[in-house]
Scaffold this motif. Structure first.
Motif, PDB file in Angstrom:
ATOM      1  N   GLY A 156       0.828  -1.191   0.000  1.00 24.30           N
ATOM      2  CA  GLY A 156       0.000   0.000   0.000  1.00 24.30           C
ATOM      3  C   GLY A 156       0.865   1.244   0.000  1.00 24.30           C
ATOM      4  O   GLY A 156       2.014   1.224   0.454  1.00 24.30           O
ATOM      5  N   LEU A 157       0.326   2.322  -0.522  1.00 25.06           N
ATOM      6  CA  LEU A 157       1.050   3.585  -0.591  1.00 25.06           C
ATOM      7  C   LEU A 157       0.164   4.689  -0.033  1.00 25.06           C
ATOM      8  O   LEU A 157      -0.980   4.859  -0.459  1.00 25.06           O
ATOM      9  CB  LEU A 157       1.432   3.895  -2.041  1.00 25.06           C
ATOM     10  CG  LEU A 157       1.964   5.309  -2.343  1.00 25.06           C
ATOM     11  CD1 LEU A 157       3.245   5.570  -1.573  1.00 25.06           C
ATOM     12  CD2 LEU A 157       2.204   5.479  -3.845  1.00 25.06           C
ATOM     13  N   ILE A 158       0.691   5.411   0.953  1.00 21.51           N
ATOM     14  CA  ILE A 158       0.003   6.583   1.497  1.00 21.51           C
ATOM     15  C   ILE A 158       0.828   7.812   1.127  1.00 21.51           C
ATOM     16  O   ILE A 158       2.037   7.850   1.372  1.00 21.51           O
ATOM     17  CB  ILE A 158      -0.139   6.503   3.026  1.00 21.51           C
ATOM     18  CG1 ILE A 158      -0.914   5.254   3.449  1.00 21.51           C
ATOM     19  CG2 ILE A 158      -0.844   7.757   3.563  1.00 21.51           C
ATOM     20  CD1 ILE A 158      -0.920   5.002   4.942  1.00 21.51           C
ATOM     21  N   ILE A 159       0.173   8.806   0.527  1.00 20.21           N
ATOM     22  CA  ILE A 159       0.850  10.064   0.226  1.00 20.21           C
ATOM     23  C   ILE A 159       0.720  10.955   1.462  1.00 20.21           C
ATOM     24  O   ILE A 159      -0.381  11.281   1.891  1.00 20.21           O
ATOM     25  CB  ILE A 159       0.223  10.776  -0.990  1.00 20.21           C
ATOM     26  CG1 ILE A 159       0.117   9.826  -2.185  1.00 20.21           C
ATOM     27  CG2 ILE A 159       1.044  12.015  -1.345  1.00 20.21           C
ATOM     28  CD1 ILE A 159       1.416   9.313  -2.711  1.00 20.21           C
ATOM     29  N   ARG A 160       1.843  11.325   2.045  1.00 12.01           N
ATOM     30  CA  ARG A 160       1.846  12.150   3.245  1.00 12.01           C
ATOM     31  C   ARG A 160       1.587  13.621   2.898  1.00 12.01           C
ATOM     32  O   ARG A 160       1.641  14.017   1.729  1.00 12.01           O
ATOM     33  CB  ARG A 160       3.178  12.029   3.978  1.00 12.01           C
ATOM     34  CG  ARG A 160       3.602  10.605   4.309  1.00 12.01           C
ATOM     35  CD  ARG A 160       4.814  10.600   5.207  1.00 12.01           C
ATOM     36  NE  ARG A 160       4.457  11.088   6.544  1.00 12.01           N
ATOM     37  CZ  ARG A 160       5.346  11.529   7.413  1.00 12.01           C
ATOM     38  NH1 ARG A 160       6.631  11.576   7.094  1.00 12.01           N
ATOM     39  NH2 ARG A 160       4.964  11.946   8.602  1.00 12.01           N
ATOM     40  N   THR A 161       1.333  14.425   3.922  1.00 13.40           N
ATOM     41  CA  THR A 161       1.100  15.855   3.711  1.00 13.40           C
ATOM     42  C   THR A 161       2.278  16.496   2.993  1.00 13.40           C
ATOM     43  O   THR A 161       2.096  17.351   2.124  1.00 13.40           O
ATOM     44  CB  THR A 161       0.858  16.560   5.059  1.00 13.40           C
ATOM     45  OG1 THR A 161      -0.204  15.892   5.747  1.00 13.40           O
ATOM     46  CG2 THR A 161       0.478  18.013   4.855  1.00 13.40           C
TER      47      THR A 161
END
Length: 397
Positions: A156-161
């Motif tokens: 999974g990939l989460i784009i951070r702020t």
């Protein structure tokens, strides 16, 4: 101006975030008691308790953590394989997802998380998602089109702020780098013994540098030579664009901890009572189950009507509560007893003001609503120990 100040306080490394000279966030990491948060170990299953659907796993030195079986249905074994069956005596790979707090054991997981400056790799939770603070829908839609085909079925990939508006290539480069870290770890596991630490998370002060909002942080300051060299090496390897923000402070007559009055800040952060500029005050009481905040009129003696007075104090209290939760690192369920207001419009105005006050908090904080008893409920994600426990640990050294 936002500055990250890193110095020593009572045999601990103190990391403080200052905004225009005011300390907003404070963390203490004793030299002899490093946090194990996000470390990855080969642990051994000591017990399985069916009625709470959990296992207890030792990760070395007698430290036993809580491992939820309902949240971890697939397990990474010490030989690098993955399966669904777990028995007492099994050696499994686990990550510390929450530090031990008071009498509660550290929480372990088999769903690994590797955090970069722009992105987060999640193992065991696939798909693409975004930080809740990224609100640009058109940019998110464009990124989804670019990246969805690049993410594997198990990752999974989460784009951070901090990844907001970054180029797809830049996001993918960091994501693949994090994948390589995980793959190296899994390949190495079969050759390591039980209780081995497979992955060492960065020190707390390096994590704070990585997690700081890049567009707001203007300077990183330390007066410790070894810490300066460690930060410099970290930035050269991981965040070269931020190297210019690093500064070594040197003044034998006024060390950093005195310049920013850290002793007084820490002392005030332990006090239950917090005065407001208006003359009102807060009473903050952490308990085992939740945190209670009481708002009082105190010495306020304005010329406004009673309703206007109450609204003014409540609004000021909401701002200060946002500061204090972050400064003291209070988390879990938080109940606030504001001064009672009769008008629904004022209540909704206060709720929106509180939401704005917690918006800059890097730790996920959710304002729920007024309860039936006219109390405001909010939640803040538990990650590190609260500041009062960090201080206690330093004072017992």
């Amino acid at each position: 101006m936002n500055k990250l100040i890193i110095t020593r306080w009572n045999q601990a490394i103190c990391t403080a975030l200052a905004q225009n000279g005011k300390i907003l966030q404070l963390e203490l990491e004793p030299d002899c008691e490093k946090s194990i948060l996000n470390n990855i170990y080969i642990g051994k299953v000591q017990n399985i308790v069916k009625n709470i659907n959990a296992a207890f796993v030792e990760i070395g030195n007698g430290v036993i953590g809580y491992y939820s079986l309902s949240e971890n249905q697939q397990h990474w074994y010490g030989n690098g394989s993955c399966g669904s069956r777990l028995r007492i005596g099994d050696e499994i790979i686990v990550q510390v997802s929450r530090d031990a707090v008071k009498t509660k054991a550290p929480v372990l997981t088999g769903k690994f998380v590797f955090t970069g400056k722009l992105t987060v790799l999640t193992i065991g939770k696939n798909g693409l998602s975004f930080s809740s603070k990224i609100l640009d829908r058109s940019w998110k839609d464009a990124i989804k089109k670019e990246l969805c085909g690049e993410i594997g079925e198990k990752d999974g990939l989460i784009i951070r702020t901090n990844g907001k508006h970054a180029a797809p290539k830049e996001l993918l480069t960091e994501f693949h780098s994090l994948q390589n870290v995980f793959q190296t770890l899994i390949n190495d596991a079969p050759f390591r013994t039980c209780y081995t630490r497979l992955y060492q998370a960065p020190s707390t002060f390096l994590t704070n540098i990585r997690n700081a909002y890049a567009d707001l942080l203007e300077e990183i300051v330390t007066d410790e030579v070894e810490i300066f060299e460690e930060i410099k090496h970290f930035l050269e390897q991981e965040q070269p664009e931020d190297l210019k923000k690093l500064r070594f402070y040197q003044d034998p007559f006024l060390p950093l901890k005195n310049l920013y009055c850290l002793d007084q800040v820490i002392q005030r952060a332990e006090q239950q009572q917090v005065w407001l500029k208006s003359g009102g005050y807060l009473v903050i009481q952490p308990t085992e189950a939740l945190v209670v905040v009481d708002v009082n009129t105190g010495k306020y003696s304005g010329k406004k009507t009673k309703a206007e007075t109450i609204l003014k104090i409540n609004m000021e209290a909401a701002e200060e509560i946002g500061v204090q939760l972050r400064l003291r690192n209070l988390s879990g369920i938080i109940i606030i007893d504001f001064i009672d207001m009769q008008e629904e419009e004022s209540r909704m105005l206060l709720l929106e003001h509180l939401k704005t006050a917690v918006l800059q908090d890097p730790v996920k904080t959710t304002v729920v609503d007024f309860t039936k008893l006219n109390l405001v409920e909010l939640t803040r994600k538990k990650i590190h120990k609260p500041l009062h426990e960090q201080i206690a640990a330093c004072l017992t050294l």
